[in-house]
Motif scaffolding. Structure first.
Motif, short mmCIF file in Angstrom:
data_model
loop_
_atom_site.label_atom_id
_atom_site.label_comp_id
_atom_site.label_asym_id
_atom_site.label_seq_id
_atom_site.Cartn_x
_atom_site.Cartn_y
_atom_site.Cartn_z
N MET A 167 0.85 -1.20 0.00
CA MET A 167 0.00 0.00 0.00
C MET A 167 0.89 1.25 0.00
N THR A 168 0.56 2.20 -0.86
CA THR A 168 1.35 3.42 -0.94
C THR A 168 1.07 4.31 0.27
N PRO A 169 2.00 5.23 0.61
CA PRO A 169 1.76 6.15 1.73
C PRO A 169 0.49 6.98 1.55
N MET A 170 0.20 7.38 0.32
CA MET A 170 -1.02 8.17 0.07
C MET A 170 -2.28 7.38 0.36
N MET A 171 -2.31 6.11 -0.08
CA MET A 171 -3.48 5.28 0.19
C MET A 171 -3.59 4.94 1.67
N ARG A 172 -2.45 4.82 2.36
CA ARG A 172 -2.49 4.62 3.80
C ARG A 172 -3.12 5.83 4.48
N GLN A 173 -2.76 7.01 4.01
CA GLN A 173 -3.34 8.25 4.54
C GLN A 173 -4.84 8.29 4.25
N TYR A 174 -5.24 7.85 3.07
CA TYR A 174 -6.66 7.81 2.71
C TYR A 174 -7.43 6.89 3.65
N THR A 184 -13.17 5.02 -12.79
CA THR A 184 -11.92 4.49 -13.34
C THR A 184 -11.24 3.65 -12.25
N SER A 185 -9.97 3.38 -12.43
CA SER A 185 -9.26 2.60 -11.41
C SER A 185 -7.77 2.88 -11.45
N ARG A 186 -7.15 2.74 -10.28
CA ARG A 186 -5.70 2.80 -10.16
C ARG A 186 -5.14 1.38 -10.29
N ASP A 187 -3.92 1.28 -10.72
CA ASP A 187 -3.26 -0.03 -10.83
C ASP A 187 -4.10 -1.00 -11.66
#
Length: 341
Positions: free
Chosen positions: A1-8, A47-50
């Motif tokens: 998990m990226t830091p941004m998604m962890r923040q989310y 849409t989607s990421r990854d």
């Protein structure tokens, strides 16, 4: 998990069932299930990421300047929204930009002028019903004292965030729907553990379930005393069965503090609602008479209020609506009011 998604995910955990609008540069983004819900309601492109991964992350977004427009659509559909903003300059940030939830918006907590009709109040209400054991005890006391309510009562409190108006009262349980129809709230809070309150999905207001602790008697009195800057609540007029009204008022204040990051200093008083001097109108009769809204469209245009409203300020229009919703029955009070026109 990226830091941004962890923040989310941290922000999402903090806002509960509200859809999270997550600020990223000049856009607000929604992810996962929130994105799917918002795409259907708001007409956003999903849409989607990854995309090449086995579990792509669903996402949808819109430009930041369209926030009010989409908030309005979401609230009208019966949802709550949390706005997570960037709280530091991205150019000055070392690493990930710090973000915080700045507000949680629901039907009863709207304050933005662009989202409200200035001629209509926007009330947040809360309902509290005593436990079965407390009701049985109250019924015995009522029979002993010849109380016409039979001791079966509920507490209702209602507040308007923009103006600071705050009222509460004790009402016969049988009149719960009638009183809510008179108040005309945008949102009604109810205790999630109370099986005796049955939210009506056809009502014009939204229902929000709240945990039992938000109705706790001791916490309600403590928070109200602190908010109103009083030592106790004895001088407010809540006497027989008044604790149910106080607990409902405490639930309203708890919800406002939870959803609003700003000050509530303009809430300086709590008015004890007195039912006796006004005409009691049941919900079905109120709808049939089309006093404030028409039956067909739910609009004030074509209703009695829309026909006679010639006020020149939003405050005057709201006062007229209050007067029509609760007609006086005392001749002297009626004369006093008409002489003022």
């Amino acid at each position: 998990m990226t830091p941004m998604m962890r923040q989310y995910h941290e922000a999402k955990e903090a806002c509960g069932d509200a859809l999270l609008f997550f600020r990223m540069g000049d856009f607000y983004e929604l992810f996962l299930d929130d994105a799917k819900v918002a795409a259907g309601i708001l007409g956003l492109t999903l849409t989607s990421r990854d995309k090449d991964s086995e579990n792509p992350t669903a996402m949808a977004g819109f430009p930041h300047h369209q926030l009010d427009q989409y908030l309005q659509k979401l609230i009208r559909a019966g949802y709550r929204a949390a706005v997570c903003e960037q709280v530091e300059d991205p150019k000055a940030a070392k690493g990930l930009v710090r973000r915080e939830i700045t507000r949680v918006v629901s039907a009863g907590t709207l304050t933005d002028e662009g989202l409200l009709d200035p001629k209509e109040p926007n009330y947040l209400a809360a309902v509290f019903a005593p436990s079965q054991k407390a009701r049985e005890k109250a019924k015995k006391e009522a029979a002993k004292n010849n109380d016409p309510s039979g001791g079966d009562v509920v507490g209702i409190a209602w507040a308007e965030l923009s103006s600071g108006r705050f009222e509460a009262g004790v009402f016969p349980r049988a009149r719960l729907d009638d009183e809510l129809a008179r108040i005309g709230p945008a949102e009604v809070l109810h205790c999630e553990d109370d099986a005796s309150v049955h939210p009506d999905p056809t009502a014009t207001w939204s229902w929000t379930a709240r945990p039992a602790w938000s109705y706790a008697a001791a916490d309600a009195e403590k928070s109200l005393c602190k908010q109103l800057s009083v030592a106790n609540l004895e001088g407010l007029g809540f006497e027989d069965n008044g604790d149910v009204a106080i607990r409902a008022a405490g639930a309203v204040l708890c919800y406002l503090k939870e959803t609003q990051r700003g000050s509530l200093d303009h809430f300086r008083s709590l008015t004890c609602h007195n039912r006796s001097p006004v005409l009691q109108i049941d919900a079905a009769t109120r709808r049939s008479l089309e006093i404030t809204r028409t039956m067909r469209t739910g609009s004030r245009e074509g209703a009695l209020l829309g026909v006679i409203d010639r006020t020149v300020t939003p405050m005057g229009s709201r006062l007229l609506a209050d007067h029509l919703a609760a007609p006086l029955i005392d001749a002297d009070a009626i004369t006093y009011r008409t002489d003022a026109v």
